[in-house]
Design a protein around this motif. Sequence first.
Motif, PDB file in Angstrom:
ATOM      1  N   MET A  32       0.811  -1.191   0.000  1.00  0.00           N
ATOM      2  CA  MET A  32       0.000   0.000   0.000  1.00  0.00           C
ATOM      3  C   MET A  32       0.858   1.261   0.000  1.00  0.00           C
ATOM      4  SD  MET A  32      -3.158   0.859   0.056  1.00  0.00           S
ATOM      5  CE  MET A  32      -4.237   2.152   0.487  1.00  0.00           C
ATOM      6  N   LYS A  33       1.980   1.205   0.749  1.00  0.00           N
ATOM      7  CA  LYS A  33       2.838   2.373   0.802  1.00  0.00           C
ATOM      8  C   LYS A  33       3.505   2.660  -0.540  1.00  0.00           C
ATOM      9  CE  LYS A  33       3.859   2.289   5.691  1.00  0.00           C
ATOM     10  NZ  LYS A  33       4.920   2.263   6.699  1.00  0.00           N
ATOM     11  N   ALA A  34       3.789   1.627  -1.303  1.00  0.00           N
ATOM     12  CA  ALA A  34       4.412   1.825  -2.616  1.00  0.00           C
ATOM     13  C   ALA A  34       3.486   2.590  -3.553  1.00  0.00           C
ATOM     14  CB  ALA A  34       4.796   0.486  -3.230  1.00  0.00           C
ATOM     15  N   CYS A  35       2.192   2.253  -3.514  1.00  0.00           N
ATOM     16  CA  CYS A  35       1.223   2.965  -4.354  1.00  0.00           C
ATOM     17  C   CYS A  35       1.102   4.411  -3.915  1.00  0.00           C
ATOM     18  CB  CYS A  35      -0.142   2.290  -4.283  1.00  0.00           C
ATOM     19  SG  CYS A  35      -0.170   0.690  -5.086  1.00  0.00           S
ATOM     20  N   THR A  36       1.105   4.646  -2.617  1.00  0.00           N
ATOM     21  CA  THR A  36       0.996   6.007  -2.104  1.00  0.00           C
ATOM     22  C   THR A  36       2.229   6.817  -2.495  1.00  0.00           C
ATOM     23  OG1 THR A  36      -0.257   5.162  -0.237  1.00  0.00           O
ATOM     24  CG2 THR A  36       0.623   7.375  -0.032  1.00  0.00           C
ATOM     25  N   ARG A  37       3.400   6.197  -2.390  1.00  0.00           N
ATOM     26  CA  ARG A  37       4.616   6.884  -2.772  1.00  0.00           C
ATOM     27  C   ARG A  37       4.621   7.238  -4.253  1.00  0.00           C
ATOM     28  NH1 ARG A  37       9.079   3.311  -1.147  1.00  0.00           N
ATOM     29  NH2 ARG A  37       7.905   3.004   0.745  1.00  0.00           N
ATOM     30  N   LYS A  38       4.124   6.338  -5.098  1.00  0.00           N
ATOM     31  CA  LYS A  38       4.065   6.583  -6.534  1.00  0.00           C
ATOM     32  C   LYS A  38       3.106   7.730  -6.839  1.00  0.00           C
ATOM     33  CE  LYS A  38       4.716   3.410  -9.719  1.00  0.00           C
ATOM     34  NZ  LYS A  38       4.518   2.249 -10.571  1.00  0.00           N
ATOM     35  N   MET A  39       1.972   7.771  -6.175  1.00  0.00           N
ATOM     36  CA  MET A  39       1.008   8.855  -6.383  1.00  0.00           C
ATOM     37  C   MET A  39       1.594  10.187  -5.928  1.00  0.00           C
ATOM     38  SD  MET A  39      -1.603   7.733  -7.918  1.00  0.00           S
ATOM     39  CE  MET A  39      -2.825   8.985  -7.631  1.00  0.00           C
ATOM     40  N   ASP A  40       2.361  10.183  -4.830  1.00  0.00           N
ATOM     41  CA  ASP A  40       2.989  11.410  -4.369  1.00  0.00           C
ATOM     42  C   ASP A  40       4.003  11.922  -5.389  1.00  0.00           C
ATOM     43  OD1 ASP A  40       1.522  11.350  -2.058  1.00  0.00           O
ATOM     44  OD2 ASP A  40       3.087  10.391  -0.849  1.00  0.00           O
ATOM     45  N   THR A  41       4.720  11.012  -6.040  1.00  0.00           N
ATOM     46  CA  THR A  41       5.694  11.405  -7.048  1.00  0.00           C
ATOM     47  C   THR A  41       5.011  12.028  -8.259  1.00  0.00           C
ATOM     48  OG1 THR A  41       7.103   9.593  -6.349  1.00  0.00           O
ATOM     49  CG2 THR A  41       7.588  10.575  -8.470  1.00  0.00           C
ATOM     50  N   LEU A  42       3.872  11.472  -8.670  1.00  0.00           N
ATOM     51  CA  LEU A  42       3.168  12.004  -9.837  1.00  0.00           C
ATOM     52  C   LEU A  42       2.524  13.350  -9.561  1.00  0.00           C
ATOM     53  CD1 LEU A  42       1.500   8.776 -11.261  1.00  0.00           C
ATOM     54  CD2 LEU A  42       3.468  10.012 -12.146  1.00  0.00           C
ATOM     55  N   SER A  43       2.178  13.620  -8.326  1.00  0.00           N
ATOM     56  CA  SER A  43       1.519  14.882  -8.012  1.00  0.00           C
ATOM     57  C   SER A  43       2.484  15.895  -7.406  1.00  0.00           C
ATOM     58  CB  SER A  43       0.357  14.632  -7.050  1.00  0.00           C
ATOM     59  OG  SER A  43       0.854  14.112  -5.833  1.00  0.00           O
ATOM     60  N   SER A  44       3.766  15.623  -7.460  1.00  0.00           N
ATOM     61  CA  SER A  44       4.741  16.531  -6.868  1.00  0.00           C
ATOM     62  C   SER A  44       4.890  17.786  -7.720  1.00  0.00           C
ATOM     63  CB  SER A  44       6.085  15.833  -6.720  1.00  0.00           C
ATOM     64  OG  SER A  44       6.685  15.651  -7.984  1.00  0.00           O
ATOM     65  N   PRO A  45       5.282  18.869  -7.085  1.00  0.00           N
ATOM     66  CA  PRO A  45       5.502  20.112  -7.851  1.00  0.00           C
ATOM     67  C   PRO A  45       6.592  19.970  -8.913  1.00  0.00           C
ATOM     68  CG  PRO A  45       5.392  20.563  -5.497  1.00  0.00           C
ATOM     69  CD  PRO A  45       5.407  19.084  -5.652  1.00  0.00           C
ATOM     70  N   ARG A  46       7.604  19.154  -8.643  1.00  0.00           N
ATOM     71  CA  ARG A  46       8.663  18.963  -9.642  1.00  0.00           C
ATOM     72  C   ARG A  46       8.131  18.289 -10.897  1.00  0.00           C
ATOM     73  NH1 ARG A  46      14.235  17.289  -6.598  1.00  0.00           N
ATOM     74  NH2 ARG A  46      14.311  19.122  -5.266  1.00  0.00           N
ATOM     75  N   MET A  47       7.247  17.314 -10.702  1.00  0.00           N
ATOM     76  CA  MET A  47       6.660  16.622 -11.855  1.00  0.00           C
ATOM     77  C   MET A  47       5.760  17.573 -12.636  1.00  0.00           C
ATOM     78  SD  MET A  47       6.488  14.009 -13.722  1.00  0.00           S
ATOM     79  CE  MET A  47       7.110  12.613 -12.859  1.00  0.00           C
ATOM     80  N   ALA A  48       5.010  18.400 -11.936  1.00  0.00           N
ATOM     81  CA  ALA A  48       4.139  19.365 -12.618  1.00  0.00           C
ATOM     82  C   ALA A  48       4.956  20.344 -13.454  1.00  0.00           C
ATOM     83  CB  ALA A  48       3.284  20.116 -11.597  1.00  0.00           C
ATOM     84  N   ILE A  49       6.062  20.801 -12.903  1.00  0.00           N
ATOM     85  CA  ILE A  49       6.919  21.723 -13.656  1.00  0.00           C
ATOM     86  C   ILE A  49       7.530  21.009 -14.861  1.00  0.00           C
ATOM     87  CG2 ILE A  49       9.073  23.051 -13.546  1.00  0.00           C
ATOM     88  CD1 ILE A  49       6.728  24.431 -12.207  1.00  0.00           C
ATOM     89  N   ALA A  50       7.970  19.772 -14.671  1.00  0.00           N
ATOM     90  CA  ALA A  50       8.546  19.013 -15.783  1.00  0.00           C
ATOM     91  C   ALA A  50       7.514  18.790 -16.892  1.00  0.00           C
ATOM     92  CB  ALA A  50       9.086  17.678 -15.288  1.00  0.00           C
ATOM     93  N   LEU A  51       6.273  18.503 -16.522  1.00  0.00           N
ATOM     94  CA  LEU A  51       5.222  18.307 -17.517  1.00  0.00           C
ATOM     95  C   LEU A  51       4.879  19.609 -18.228  1.00  0.00           C
ATOM     96  CD1 LEU A  51       2.894  15.803 -15.654  1.00  0.00           C
ATOM     97  CD2 LEU A  51       4.285  15.365 -17.681  1.00  0.00           C
ATOM     98  N   ARG A  52       4.904  20.721 -17.515  1.00  0.00           N
ATOM     99  CA  ARG A  52       4.654  22.017 -18.164  1.00  0.00           C
ATOM    100  C   ARG A  52       5.783  22.380 -19.123  1.00  0.00           C
ATOM    101  NH1 ARG A  52       0.243  24.970 -16.621  1.00  0.00           N
ATOM    102  NH2 ARG A  52      -0.710  24.264 -14.689  1.00  0.00           N
ATOM    103  N   ILE A  53       7.016  22.113 -18.718  1.00  0.00           N
ATOM    104  CA  ILE A  53       8.154  22.380 -19.612  1.00  0.00           C
ATOM    105  C   ILE A  53       8.061  21.505 -20.861  1.00  0.00           C
ATOM    106  CG2 ILE A  53      10.663  22.143 -19.837  1.00  0.00           C
ATOM    107  CD1 ILE A  53      10.830  22.999 -16.863  1.00  0.00           C
ATOM    108  N   SER A  54       7.718  20.241 -20.678  1.00  0.00           N
ATOM    109  CA  SER A  54       7.551  19.335 -21.825  1.00  0.00           C
ATOM    110  C   SER A  54       6.423  19.799 -22.731  1.00  0.00           C
ATOM    111  CB  SER A  54       7.269  17.912 -21.344  1.00  0.00           C
ATOM    112  OG  SER A  54       8.350  17.420 -20.619  1.00  0.00           O
ATOM    113  N   ALA A  55       5.323  20.227 -22.140  1.00  0.00           N
ATOM    114  CA  ALA A  55       4.201  20.733 -22.935  1.00  0.00           C
ATOM    115  C   ALA A  55       4.608  21.983 -23.701  1.00  0.00           C
ATOM    116  CB  ALA A  55       2.998  21.025 -22.044  1.00  0.00           C
ATOM    117  N   ALA A  56       5.309  22.874 -23.029  1.00  0.00           N
ATOM    118  CA  ALA A  56       5.714  24.127 -23.673  1.00  0.00           C
ATOM    119  C   ALA A  56       6.626  23.862 -24.870  1.00  0.00           C
ATOM    120  CB  ALA A  56       6.413  25.029 -22.661  1.00  0.00           C
ATOM    121  N   ILE A  57       7.577  22.968 -24.697  1.00  0.00           N
ATOM    122  CA  ILE A  57       8.555  22.735 -25.762  1.00  0.00           C
ATOM    123  C   ILE A  57       7.989  21.837 -26.856  1.00  0.00           C
ATOM    124  CG2 ILE A  57      10.798  21.707 -26.303  1.00  0.00           C
ATOM    125  CD1 ILE A  57      11.683  22.615 -23.481  1.00  0.00           C
TER     126      ILE A  57
END
Length: 105
Positions: free
Chosen positions: A1-26
Amino acid sequence: MKACTRKMDTLSSPRMAIALRISAAIFAGYGFTWGFIAAATAGLFALGMAFHDAEHLSAIFGLVIYLCAFLWSFAARSLGRVWVVLVGGGAAMAIAASLLQRHLI
């Protein structure tokens, strides 16, 4: 259960959001701009403009379109909307340009 929670935290992290915005922009911004240039070139040629003139005019406007798409990808509230508009709009314009070019030839 903790592995799934950790994975969800990684996907919703601010760093991931910035990386996805940079990828979208470029990358998605480039695809959107490419679709616009293809559609504008085909449309202007269909209206009677010389091909190279239409190509150059479309490329000039494409620079402005890319800048707007790049900046909007960071300013928009919804990251999903950014991806849908840029990828979907670019694909729609590229398909429209392809259909128009087939009609012209």
